[in-house]
Design an enzyme around this catalytic site. Sequence first.
Site, PDB file in Angstrom:
ATOM      1  N   GLY A 125       3.384 -28.265  24.037  1.00  0.00           N
ATOM      2  CA  GLY A 125       3.541 -28.122  22.601  1.00  0.00           C
ATOM      3  C   GLY A 125       4.771 -27.295  22.294  1.00  0.00           C
TER       4      GLY A 125
ATOM      5  CD  GLN B 198       7.405 -22.344  20.715  1.00  0.00           C
ATOM      6  OE1 GLN B 198       6.753 -23.334  20.436  1.00  0.00           O
ATOM      7  NE2 GLN B 198       7.371 -21.799  21.919  1.00  0.00           N
TER       8      GLN B 198
ATOM      9  CB  CYS C 253       4.000 -19.147  24.543  1.00  0.00           C
ATOM     10  SG  CYS C 253       5.054 -19.504  23.128  1.00  0.00           S
ATOM     11  CG  LEU C 254       7.496 -24.089  26.475  1.00  0.00           C
ATOM     12  CD1 LEU C 254       8.044 -25.366  25.855  1.00  0.00           C
ATOM     13  CD2 LEU C 254       7.673 -24.108  27.988  1.00  0.00           C
TER      14      LEU C 254
ATOM     15  CG  HIS D  81      -0.064 -21.788  21.324  1.00  0.00           C
ATOM     16  ND1 HIS D  81      -0.183 -20.789  22.269  1.00  0.00           N
ATOM     17  CD2 HIS D  81       1.267 -21.971  21.153  1.00  0.00           C
ATOM     18  CE1 HIS D  81       1.029 -20.382  22.635  1.00  0.00           C
ATOM     19  NE2 HIS D  81       1.925 -21.090  21.976  1.00  0.00           N
ATOM     20  CD  GLU D  82       2.593 -25.430  19.920  1.00  0.00           C
ATOM     21  OE1 GLU D  82       3.533 -24.823  19.357  1.00  0.00           O
ATOM     22  OE2 GLU D  82       2.396 -25.358  21.144  1.00  0.00           O
TER      23      GLU D  82
ATOM     24  CG  HIS E 213       4.366 -20.901  17.808  1.00  0.00           C
ATOM     25  ND1 HIS E 213       5.048 -19.768  18.190  1.00  0.00           N
ATOM     26  CD2 HIS E 213       3.964 -21.497  18.954  1.00  0.00           C
ATOM     27  CE1 HIS E 213       5.054 -19.687  19.521  1.00  0.00           C
ATOM     28  NE2 HIS E 213       4.389 -20.714  20.015  1.00  0.00           N
TER      29      HIS E 213
HETATM   30 NI    NI Z   1       4.007 -21.130  21.990  1.00  0.00          NI
END
Ligand code: NI
Length: 166
Positions: A46, A51, A89-90, A131-132, A135
């Site tokens: 995701g 991000q 998380c990236l 999670h997304e 964000h």
């Molecule tokens: Ni993330």
Amino acid sequence: MAIRKIRELGDEVLNAKCREVSKMTAHTGELIDDMFETMYNEGGVGLAAPQVGVLKRIAVIDVTGEDPYVLINPVIVKTDGEQTGWEGCLSVPNKTGIVTRPNHVVVKALNRDMEEYTVEGTELLARALCHEIDHLDGVMYTTLVEGELKDLRAMDDDEDDEEEDE
Ligand code: NI
């Protein structure tokens, strides 16, 4: 399409609340294509627009590699149950932590044609949706971690089997 630079924890863009998207434009379409390319390139499941430094309510998710979702202005309309597990998380490379999330969520969003649709997910998809969407409100999973954030490079293979980056 292009791979975009992923912003990392500590970058204030990750703590900002994103704006709703009112119409699809060529520019926004390109952003979505780039978000998918960036997510797949990093092996994530995701990615949310902040991000890559864009404060719009857009996220992309693909937890299997064959089931891509574009989520524009997503809203969680129902949650059930609970799951507790590793999350990553990236924007927080090489780290993971335990987070409790609903085990089933129903989300309403717009697709890339700006048509409303519903996505329903359990387990990893439910976790990724939560999670997304967090964000888009400037909420990082690191604020939800139970116990310590762990360094993946210091963990053995058994422990990091289920970790996915979002
Ligand atoms: Ni993330």
